[in-house]
Every structure is written in structure tokens, then in C-alpha cells.
Design a protein around this motif. Structure first.
Motif, PDB file in Angstrom:
ATOM      1  N   ALA A  59       0.832  -1.197   0.000  1.00  0.00           N
ATOM      2  CA  ALA A  59       0.000   0.000   0.000  1.00  0.00           C
ATOM      3  C   ALA A  59       0.869   1.251   0.000  1.00  0.00           C
ATOM      4  O   ALA A  59       0.570   2.226  -0.693  1.00  0.00           O
ATOM      5  CB  ALA A  59      -0.933  -0.010   1.209  1.00  0.00           C
ATOM      6  N   GLN A  60       1.964   1.216   0.766  1.00  0.00           N
ATOM      7  CA  GLN A  60       2.884   2.356   0.782  1.00  0.00           C
ATOM      8  C   GLN A  60       3.525   2.546  -0.586  1.00  0.00           C
ATOM      9  O   GLN A  60       3.695   3.673  -1.044  1.00  0.00           O
ATOM     10  CB  GLN A  60       3.969   2.168   1.838  1.00  0.00           C
ATOM     11  CG  GLN A  60       3.470   2.319   3.251  1.00  0.00           C
ATOM     12  CD  GLN A  60       4.573   2.125   4.269  1.00  0.00           C
ATOM     13  OE1 GLN A  60       5.720   1.870   3.930  1.00  0.00           O
ATOM     14  NE2 GLN A  60       4.222   2.238   5.530  1.00  0.00           N
ATOM     15  N   ALA A  61       3.887   1.447  -1.241  1.00  0.00           N
ATOM     16  CA  ALA A  61       4.477   1.524  -2.578  1.00  0.00           C
ATOM     17  C   ALA A  61       3.474   2.126  -3.556  1.00  0.00           C
ATOM     18  O   ALA A  61       3.847   2.934  -4.417  1.00  0.00           O
ATOM     19  CB  ALA A  61       4.926   0.146  -3.043  1.00  0.00           C
ATOM     20  N   ALA A  62       2.213   1.768  -3.420  1.00  0.00           N
ATOM     21  CA  ALA A  62       1.179   2.329  -4.290  1.00  0.00           C
ATOM     22  C   ALA A  62       1.012   3.825  -4.031  1.00  0.00           C
ATOM     23  O   ALA A  62       0.851   4.609  -4.970  1.00  0.00           O
ATOM     24  CB  ALA A  62      -0.139   1.600  -4.076  1.00  0.00           C
ATOM     25  N   ASP A  63       1.074   4.223  -2.755  1.00  0.00           N
ATOM     26  CA  ASP A  63       0.981   5.648  -2.414  1.00  0.00           C
ATOM     27  C   ASP A  63       2.118   6.444  -3.043  1.00  0.00           C
ATOM     28  O   ASP A  63       1.940   7.588  -3.435  1.00  0.00           O
ATOM     29  CB  ASP A  63       0.998   5.853  -0.894  1.00  0.00           C
ATOM     30  CG  ASP A  63      -0.291   5.410  -0.228  1.00  0.00           C
ATOM     31  OD1 ASP A  63      -1.305   5.227  -0.941  1.00  0.00           O
ATOM     32  OD2 ASP A  63      -0.280   5.242   1.011  1.00  0.00           O
ATOM     33  N   LYS A  64       3.287   5.807  -3.122  1.00  0.00           N
ATOM     34  CA  LYS A  64       4.459   6.458  -3.720  1.00  0.00           C
ATOM     35  C   LYS A  64       4.481   6.312  -5.237  1.00  0.00           C
ATOM     36  O   LYS A  64       5.394   6.785  -5.888  1.00  0.00           O
ATOM     37  CB  LYS A  64       5.744   5.860  -3.145  1.00  0.00           C
ATOM     38  CG  LYS A  64       5.971   6.179  -1.685  1.00  0.00           C
ATOM     39  CD  LYS A  64       7.296   5.602  -1.232  1.00  0.00           C
ATOM     40  CE  LYS A  64       7.592   6.062   0.173  1.00  0.00           C
ATOM     41  NZ  LYS A  64       9.006   5.966   0.477  1.00  0.00           N
ATOM     42  N   LYS A  65       3.479   5.605  -5.767  1.00  0.00           N
ATOM     43  CA  LYS A  65       3.360   5.357  -7.209  1.00  0.00           C
ATOM     44  C   LYS A  65       4.581   4.635  -7.773  1.00  0.00           C
ATOM     45  O   LYS A  65       5.076   4.946  -8.855  1.00  0.00           O
ATOM     46  CB  LYS A  65       3.104   6.669  -7.950  1.00  0.00           C
ATOM     47  CG  LYS A  65       1.781   7.312  -7.564  1.00  0.00           C
ATOM     48  CD  LYS A  65       1.557   8.598  -8.304  1.00  0.00           C
ATOM     49  CE  LYS A  65       0.194   9.148  -8.149  1.00  0.00           C
ATOM     50  NZ  LYS A  65      -0.318   9.692  -7.039  1.00  0.00           N
ATOM     51  N   LEU A  66       5.079   3.651  -7.025  1.00  0.00           N
ATOM     52  CA  LEU A  66       6.208   2.851  -7.479  1.00  0.00           C
ATOM     53  C   LEU A  66       5.702   1.703  -8.343  1.00  0.00           C
ATOM     54  O   LEU A  66       4.602   1.206  -8.148  1.00  0.00           O
ATOM     55  CB  LEU A  66       6.988   2.289  -6.286  1.00  0.00           C
ATOM     56  CG  LEU A  66       7.614   3.317  -5.346  1.00  0.00           C
ATOM     57  CD1 LEU A  66       8.259   2.606  -4.159  1.00  0.00           C
ATOM     58  CD2 LEU A  66       8.637   4.164  -6.070  1.00  0.00           C
ATOM     59  N   ALA A  67       6.545   1.281  -9.288  1.00  0.00           N
ATOM     60  CA  ALA A  67       6.186   0.158 -10.155  1.00  0.00           C
ATOM     61  C   ALA A  67       7.461  -0.603 -10.515  1.00  0.00           C
ATOM     62  O   ALA A  67       8.574  -0.083 -10.385  1.00  0.00           O
ATOM     63  CB  ALA A  67       5.490   0.654 -11.409  1.00  0.00           C
ATOM     64  N   GLY A  68       7.272  -1.827 -10.947  1.00  0.00           N
ATOM     65  CA  GLY A  68       8.393  -2.636 -11.432  1.00  0.00           C
ATOM     66  C   GLY A  68       9.430  -2.930 -10.364  1.00  0.00           C
ATOM     67  O   GLY A  68       9.100  -3.231  -9.216  1.00  0.00           O
ATOM     68  N   ALA A  69      10.696  -2.810 -10.763  1.00  0.00           N
ATOM     69  CA  ALA A  69      11.805  -3.133  -9.868  1.00  0.00           C
ATOM     70  C   ALA A  69      11.848  -2.218  -8.645  1.00  0.00           C
ATOM     71  O   ALA A  69      12.201  -2.651  -7.547  1.00  0.00           O
ATOM     72  CB  ALA A  69      13.133  -3.062 -10.620  1.00  0.00           C
ATOM     73  N   ALA A  70      11.488  -0.960  -8.817  1.00  0.00           N
ATOM     74  CA  ALA A  70      11.489  -0.020  -7.691  1.00  0.00           C
ATOM     75  C   ALA A  70      10.474  -0.460  -6.635  1.00  0.00           C
ATOM     76  O   ALA A  70      10.754  -0.431  -5.434  1.00  0.00           O
ATOM     77  CB  ALA A  70      11.177   1.392  -8.171  1.00  0.00           C
ATOM     78  N   LYS A  71       9.297  -0.903  -7.090  1.00  0.00           N
ATOM     79  CA  LYS A  71       8.264  -1.377  -6.159  1.00  0.00           C
ATOM     80  C   LYS A  71       8.733  -2.650  -5.456  1.00  0.00           C
ATOM     81  O   LYS A  71       8.606  -2.775  -4.237  1.00  0.00           O
ATOM     82  CB  LYS A  71       6.961  -1.651  -6.904  1.00  0.00           C
ATOM     83  CG  LYS A  71       5.866  -2.186  -6.008  1.00  0.00           C
ATOM     84  CD  LYS A  71       4.601  -2.486  -6.777  1.00  0.00           C
ATOM     85  CE  LYS A  71       3.564  -3.109  -5.863  1.00  0.00           C
ATOM     86  NZ  LYS A  71       2.374  -3.537  -6.600  1.00  0.00           N
ATOM     87  N   THR A  72       9.279  -3.581  -6.232  1.00  0.00           N
ATOM     88  CA  THR A  72       9.751  -4.845  -5.661  1.00  0.00           C
ATOM     89  C   THR A  72      10.815  -4.598  -4.601  1.00  0.00           C
ATOM     90  O   THR A  72      10.759  -5.162  -3.504  1.00  0.00           O
ATOM     91  CB  THR A  72      10.314  -5.751  -6.767  1.00  0.00           C
ATOM     92  OG1 THR A  72       9.287  -5.968  -7.740  1.00  0.00           O
ATOM     93  CG2 THR A  72      10.782  -7.081  -6.201  1.00  0.00           C
ATOM     94  N   SER A  73      11.766  -3.736  -4.919  1.00  0.00           N
ATOM     95  CA  SER A  73      12.844  -3.423  -3.985  1.00  0.00           C
ATOM     96  C   SER A  73      12.298  -2.752  -2.726  1.00  0.00           C
ATOM     97  O   SER A  73      12.687  -3.092  -1.606  1.00  0.00           O
ATOM     98  CB  SER A  73      13.867  -2.512  -4.668  1.00  0.00           C
ATOM     99  OG  SER A  73      14.869  -2.128  -3.770  1.00  0.00           O
ATOM    100  N   PHE A  74      11.397  -1.785  -2.910  1.00  0.00           N
ATOM    101  CA  PHE A  74      10.817  -1.078  -1.772  1.00  0.00           C
ATOM    102  C   PHE A  74      10.065  -2.030  -0.851  1.00  0.00           C
ATOM    103  O   PHE A  74      10.243  -2.009   0.366  1.00  0.00           O
ATOM    104  CB  PHE A  74       9.882   0.034  -2.253  1.00  0.00           C
ATOM    105  CG  PHE A  74       9.162   0.726  -1.126  1.00  0.00           C
ATOM    106  CD1 PHE A  74       9.783   1.732  -0.409  1.00  0.00           C
ATOM    107  CD2 PHE A  74       7.880   0.348  -0.754  1.00  0.00           C
ATOM    108  CE1 PHE A  74       9.142   2.353   0.647  1.00  0.00           C
ATOM    109  CE2 PHE A  74       7.227   0.962   0.290  1.00  0.00           C
ATOM    110  CZ  PHE A  74       7.859   1.970   0.992  1.00  0.00           C
ATOM    111  N   VAL A  75       9.214  -2.866  -1.448  1.00  0.00           N
ATOM    112  CA  VAL A  75       8.411  -3.792  -0.651  1.00  0.00           C
ATOM    113  C   VAL A  75       9.302  -4.782   0.087  1.00  0.00           C
ATOM    114  O   VAL A  75       9.097  -5.057   1.273  1.00  0.00           O
ATOM    115  CB  VAL A  75       7.364  -4.522  -1.523  1.00  0.00           C
ATOM    116  CG1 VAL A  75       6.680  -5.636  -0.753  1.00  0.00           C
ATOM    117  CG2 VAL A  75       6.329  -3.531  -2.047  1.00  0.00           C
ATOM    118  N   LYS A  76      10.329  -5.289  -0.589  1.00  0.00           N
ATOM    119  CA  LYS A  76      11.245  -6.245   0.038  1.00  0.00           C
ATOM    120  C   LYS A  76      11.939  -5.620   1.248  1.00  0.00           C
ATOM    121  O   LYS A  76      12.000  -6.211   2.321  1.00  0.00           O
ATOM    122  CB  LYS A  76      12.284  -6.716  -0.977  1.00  0.00           C
ATOM    123  CG  LYS A  76      13.221  -7.759  -0.460  1.00  0.00           C
ATOM    124  CD  LYS A  76      14.164  -8.233  -1.556  1.00  0.00           C
ATOM    125  CE  LYS A  76      15.144  -9.262  -1.039  1.00  0.00           C
ATOM    126  NZ  LYS A  76      16.067  -9.717  -2.082  1.00  0.00           N
TER     127      LYS A  76
END
Length: 91
Positions: A59-76
Motif C-alpha cells: 500500500a505504501q508503494a502504491a501511495d508512492k506510485k512505485l512500479a516494477g523493480a522499484a516497487k519490488t525493492s521497496f516492498v522487500k
């Protein structure tokens, strides 16, 4: 303002993760579980807590509008940070 809210949410998640581990233990004690029953209960309880952390981080990644590798890295990293307080300190 948005980053302050995200920081507060992350701090809450870190606290919640540590509290969840203690809560799982307390619930097992309250139910008077021991042995294999306690092990099974703890495993499921901690798995559910990890799933909650993952949902919060996504949900935080979605708020930051992250996608792809950036989202994966952030969530991890977010999930790892959220579960760190629950881990036993290394000596």
C-alpha cells in the motif's frame, strides 16, 4: 506532509510487528498450547503477521506510485525492516 504520514505508518508497522510476535506468544500461552500445537499455532500466527506487513508495504508503494523493480525493492526492504524488531538480537 505525505512523507511524514508514511514515516508514521512505517513506525507503526515496525512496532506492530514486534507487538505481533509478543501477541502470538501471549495468545499461545492464553490457549495453554504446548509442543507441536504451540509450534503450529506460532507458525501460522507469524505467517499471518508477515502477510499483514506485506500488504501494508504494498500500500505504501502504491501511495508512492512505485512500479516494477522499484516497487519490488521497496516492498522487500519494507517487509525486512518491519520484521527486524521481531527477530532475536544477534550477539
Amino acid at each position: 506532509m505525505k512523507s511524514a504520514a508514511l514515516a508514521a505508518a512505517l513506525a507503526l508497522a515496525l512496532f506492530a510487528s514486534a507487538a505481533q510476535a509478543a501477541t502470538c506468544e501471549a495468545q499461545a500461552t492464553e490457549k495453554k498450547l504446548a509442543g507441536a500445537a504451540k509450534d503450529s499455532f506460532m507458525k501460522k500466527c507469524e505467517k499471518d503477521a508477515a502477510a499483514d506487513s506485506t500488504k501494508m508495504c504494498e500500500a505504501q508503494a502504491a501511495d508512492k506510485k512505485l512500479a516494477g523493480a522499484a516497487k519490488t525493492s521497496f516492498v522487500k526492504k519494507c517487509v525486512a525492516d518491519a520484521s527486524a524488531p521481531a527477530a532475536a538480537p544477534k550477539k
